[in-house]
Design a protein around this motif. Structure first.
Motif, PDB file in Angstrom:
ATOM      1  N   VAL A 101     120.462   2.436 -42.958  1.00 56.64           N
ATOM      2  CA  VAL A 101     119.703   2.985 -41.843  1.00 56.64           C
ATOM      3  C   VAL A 101     118.306   2.375 -41.755  1.00 56.64           C
ATOM      4  N   ALA A 102     117.626   2.670 -40.638  1.00 56.30           N
ATOM      5  CA  ALA A 102     116.365   1.993 -40.326  1.00 56.30           C
ATOM      6  C   ALA A 102     115.147   2.842 -40.659  1.00 56.30           C
ATOM      7  N   ASP A 103     114.019   2.141 -40.843  1.00 54.97           N
ATOM      8  CA  ASP A 103     112.719   2.802 -40.982  1.00 54.97           C
ATOM      9  C   ASP A 103     112.126   3.134 -39.620  1.00 54.97           C
ATOM     10  N   LEU A 104     112.469   2.331 -38.617  1.00 55.28           N
ATOM     11  CA  LEU A 104     111.874   2.474 -37.290  1.00 55.28           C
ATOM     12  C   LEU A 104     112.886   2.076 -36.231  1.00 55.28           C
ATOM     13  N   ARG A 133     116.537   6.641 -41.290  1.00 48.86           N
ATOM     14  CA  ARG A 133     116.492   7.294 -42.597  1.00 48.86           C
ATOM     15  C   ARG A 133     115.700   8.593 -42.463  1.00 48.86           C
ATOM     16  N   PRO A 134     115.887   9.558 -43.379  1.00 50.53           N
ATOM     17  CA  PRO A 134     115.036  10.750 -43.350  1.00 50.53           C
ATOM     18  C   PRO A 134     113.559  10.353 -43.403  1.00 50.53           C
ATOM     19  N   GLY A 135     112.773  10.880 -42.488  1.00 46.50           N
ATOM     20  CA  GLY A 135     111.366  10.515 -42.406  1.00 46.50           C
ATOM     21  C   GLY A 135     111.111   9.250 -41.622  1.00 46.50           C
ATOM     22  N   GLY A 136     112.195   8.621 -41.106  1.00 41.69           N
ATOM     23  CA  GLY A 136     112.032   7.398 -40.320  1.00 41.69           C
ATOM     24  C   GLY A 136     111.393   7.680 -38.964  1.00 41.69           C
ATOM     25  N   TRP A 137     110.954   6.609 -38.301  1.00 36.93           N
ATOM     26  CA  TRP A 137     110.129   6.722 -37.098  1.00 36.93           C
ATOM     27  C   TRP A 137     110.859   6.250 -35.843  1.00 36.93           C
ATOM     28  N   PHE A 138     110.479   6.840 -34.721  1.00 39.71           N
ATOM     29  CA  PHE A 138     111.033   6.487 -33.415  1.00 39.71           C
ATOM     30  C   PHE A 138     109.870   6.329 -32.445  1.00 39.71           C
ATOM     31  N   ALA A 139     109.768   5.167 -31.802  1.00 38.27           N
ATOM     32  CA  ALA A 139     108.682   4.895 -30.857  1.00 38.27           C
ATOM     33  C   ALA A 139     109.267   4.376 -29.547  1.00 38.27           C
ATOM     34  N   PHE A 140     108.792   4.940 -28.450  1.00 43.00           N
ATOM     35  CA  PHE A 140     109.251   4.501 -27.127  1.00 43.00           C
ATOM     36  C   PHE A 140     108.214   4.920 -26.089  1.00 43.00           C
ATOM     37  N   GLU A 141     108.379   4.407 -24.894  1.00 45.03           N
ATOM     38  CA  GLU A 141     107.433   4.727 -23.831  1.00 45.03           C
ATOM     39  C   GLU A 141     108.159   5.226 -22.596  1.00 45.03           C
ATOM     40  N   THR A 142     107.434   5.967 -21.783  1.00 43.60           N
ATOM     41  CA  THR A 142     107.964   6.424 -20.499  1.00 43.60           C
ATOM     42  C   THR A 142     106.803   6.566 -19.525  1.00 43.60           C
ATOM     43  N   ARG A 143     107.057   6.277 -18.273  1.00 39.53           N
ATOM     44  CA  ARG A 143     106.005   6.317 -17.267  1.00 39.53           C
ATOM     45  C   ARG A 143     105.683   7.755 -16.871  1.00 39.53           C
ATOM     46  N   ARG A 144     104.422   8.021 -16.609  1.00 43.80           N
ATOM     47  CA  ARG A 144     103.996   9.340 -16.149  1.00 43.80           C
ATOM     48  C   ARG A 144     104.452   9.524 -14.688  1.00 43.80           C
ATOM     49  N   PRO A 145     105.273  10.517 -14.396  1.00 46.28           N
ATOM     50  CA  PRO A 145     105.735  10.674 -13.009  1.00 46.28           C
ATOM     51  C   PRO A 145     104.616  10.964 -12.030  1.00 46.28           C
ATOM     52  N   GLU A 146     103.551  11.636 -12.484  1.00 44.89           N
ATOM     53  CA  GLU A 146     102.469  11.994 -11.566  1.00 44.89           C
ATOM     54  C   GLU A 146     101.696  10.780 -11.061  1.00 44.89           C
ATOM     55  N   VAL A 147     101.815   9.643 -11.735  1.00 41.63           N
ATOM     56  CA  VAL A 147     101.115   8.422 -11.316  1.00 41.63           C
ATOM     57  C   VAL A 147     101.803   7.767 -10.115  1.00 41.63           C
ATOM     58  N   ARG A 148     103.104   8.052  -9.934  1.00 43.40           N
ATOM     59  CA  ARG A 148     103.882   7.521  -8.813  1.00 43.40           C
ATOM     60  C   ARG A 148     103.834   5.991  -8.772  1.00 43.40           C
ATOM     61  N   ALA A 149     104.151   5.393  -9.920  1.00 47.76           N
ATOM     62  CA  ALA A 149     104.072   3.935 -10.047  1.00 47.76           C
ATOM     63  C   ALA A 149     104.956   3.212  -9.040  1.00 47.76           C
ATOM     64  N   TRP A 150     106.066   3.823  -8.631  1.00 50.12           N
ATOM     65  CA  TRP A 150     106.996   3.172  -7.716  1.00 50.12           C
ATOM     66  C   TRP A 150     106.358   2.817  -6.383  1.00 50.12           C
ATOM     67  N   GLU A 151     105.258   3.454  -6.039  1.00 42.83           N
ATOM     68  CA  GLU A 151     104.590   3.124  -4.783  1.00 42.83           C
ATOM     69  C   GLU A 151     103.974   1.727  -4.811  1.00 42.83           C
ATOM     70  N   ARG A 152     103.826   1.171  -6.005  1.00 47.75           N
ATOM     71  CA  ARG A 152     103.263  -0.183  -6.148  1.00 47.75           C
ATOM     72  C   ARG A 152     104.325  -1.215  -6.520  1.00 47.75           C
ATOM     73  N   TRP A 153     105.570  -0.825  -6.546  1.00 45.21           N
ATOM     74  CA  TRP A 153     106.632  -1.744  -6.939  1.00 45.21           C
ATOM     75  C   TRP A 153     107.088  -2.715  -5.855  1.00 45.21           C
ATOM     76  N   PRO A 154     107.050  -2.344  -4.569  1.00 49.85           N
ATOM     77  CA  PRO A 154     107.562  -3.279  -3.557  1.00 49.85           C
ATOM     78  C   PRO A 154     106.842  -4.631  -3.597  1.00 49.85           C
ATOM     79  N   VAL A 155     107.638  -5.680  -3.455  1.00 45.47           N
ATOM     80  CA  VAL A 155     107.110  -7.043  -3.425  1.00 45.47           C
ATOM     81  C   VAL A 155     107.699  -7.739  -2.201  1.00 45.47           C
ATOM     82  N   ASP A 156     106.833  -8.194  -1.294  1.00 46.64           N
ATOM     83  CA  ASP A 156     107.313  -8.986  -0.163  1.00 46.64           C
ATOM     84  C   ASP A 156     107.846 -10.318  -0.676  1.00 46.64           C
ATOM     85  N   ALA A 157     108.672 -10.949   0.123  1.00 43.54           N
ATOM     86  CA  ALA A 157     109.244 -12.237  -0.262  1.00 43.54           C
ATOM     87  C   ALA A 157     108.151 -13.190  -0.750  1.00 43.54           C
ATOM     88  N   THR A 158     108.279 -13.600  -2.006  1.00 40.32           N
ATOM     89  CA  THR A 158     107.255 -14.414  -2.659  1.00 40.32           C
ATOM     90  C   THR A 158     107.897 -15.666  -3.234  1.00 40.32           C
TER      91      THR A 158
END
Length: 243
Positions: A101-104, A133-158
């Motif tokens: 098993v893993a440490d992380l 392993r017992p005591g092993g670590w888990f790290a991950f990220e997730t976007r804050r929904p209140e920031v509404r990041a998807w409003e900045r995702w559209p990209v015009d043909a580039t």
């Protein structure tokens, strides 16, 4: 679990992923966490084209890169130093079968948000705990929904100039916002052919993530800001409880 998006599973798009993504300073956070917790064995779930897995392996860590998209792993395997990583085709349940098993365990970028159903998310968290392993670590990220990041995702043909000077055109459109789910479509036009990938991400609230981790015996030790996207994302650092 749901099949990986074409951006990772289509060999033509997977080959362009690193170029499109560009700077991966977001991975600095995970390299620092691995050092902070003294990890020697790391499982990178949703490793994609292997950028973090290879970086950690260069430090002498034993790294398992796990991803359901064969095309992305094929790209990873062609990179310098790839032989130092153990590549595994599969989802998080494949990681749970690794021995020893893993440490992380890490899930970078949008990986934690691709599990749009409760069933897939809870299956993933159970698998994460199983490969720590017992005591092993888990790290991950997730976007804050209140920031509404998807409003900045559209990209015009580039217009882009791909490696070797190959011309291409990139565009991105958000096709549906039905919180907690957001769906978007990315298109790359290459040699007159449109290569499309449709993706859906789930935006979970902090308290819901903390509850889910607790239900799976993963204690939240810290919740940090993502340095590359200040005030936009949360980086969870949790630890496996019990034997």
């Amino acid at each position: 679990m749901r099949e990986p998006d074409a951006a990772f599973a289509d060999p033509r798009l997977a080959a362009l992923y690193d170029f499109i993504e560009g700077d991966r300073s977001d991975l600095d956070t995970y390299a620092a966490i691995a050092q902070e917790v003294g990890a020697r064995r790391v499982v990178d779930i949703g490793c994609g084209t292997g950028s973090l897995a290879l970086r950690l392996a260069d430090r002498g860590l034993a790294v398992f890169g796990v991803d359901p998209a064969q095309a992305s792993l094929d790209v990873a395997r062609r990179k310098p130093g790839a032989a130092r990583v153990t590549w595994v085709v599969g989802d998080a349940t494949a990681a749970a079968r690794l021995d020893p098993v893993a440490d992380l365990v890490v899930m970078t970028g949008n990986v934690a948000q691709v599990f749009v159903s409760d069933a897939d998310w809870h299956l993933t968290l159970g698998a994460v705990r199983a490969c720590l392993r017992p005591g092993g670590w888990f790290a991950f990220e997730t976007r804050r929904p209140e920031v509404r990041a998807w409003e900045r995702w559209p990209v015009d043909a580039t217009e882009l100039s791909l490696p070797g000077g190959v011309p291409a055109v990139l565009s991105r459109t958000v096709t549906e916002v039905a919180l907690p789910l957001v769906t978007f479509e990315s298109t790359i036009t290459l040699d007159g052919e449109e290569l499309r990938s449709v993706s859906t991400l789930r935006f979970r609230r902090r308290r819901d993530v903390e509850r889910d981790l607790d239900e799976h015996g993963l204690e939240v030790i810290d919740v940090r800001d993502a340095p590359d996207r200040p005030c936009q994302e949360l980086v969870f650092v949790a630890r496996r409880l019990g034997p």
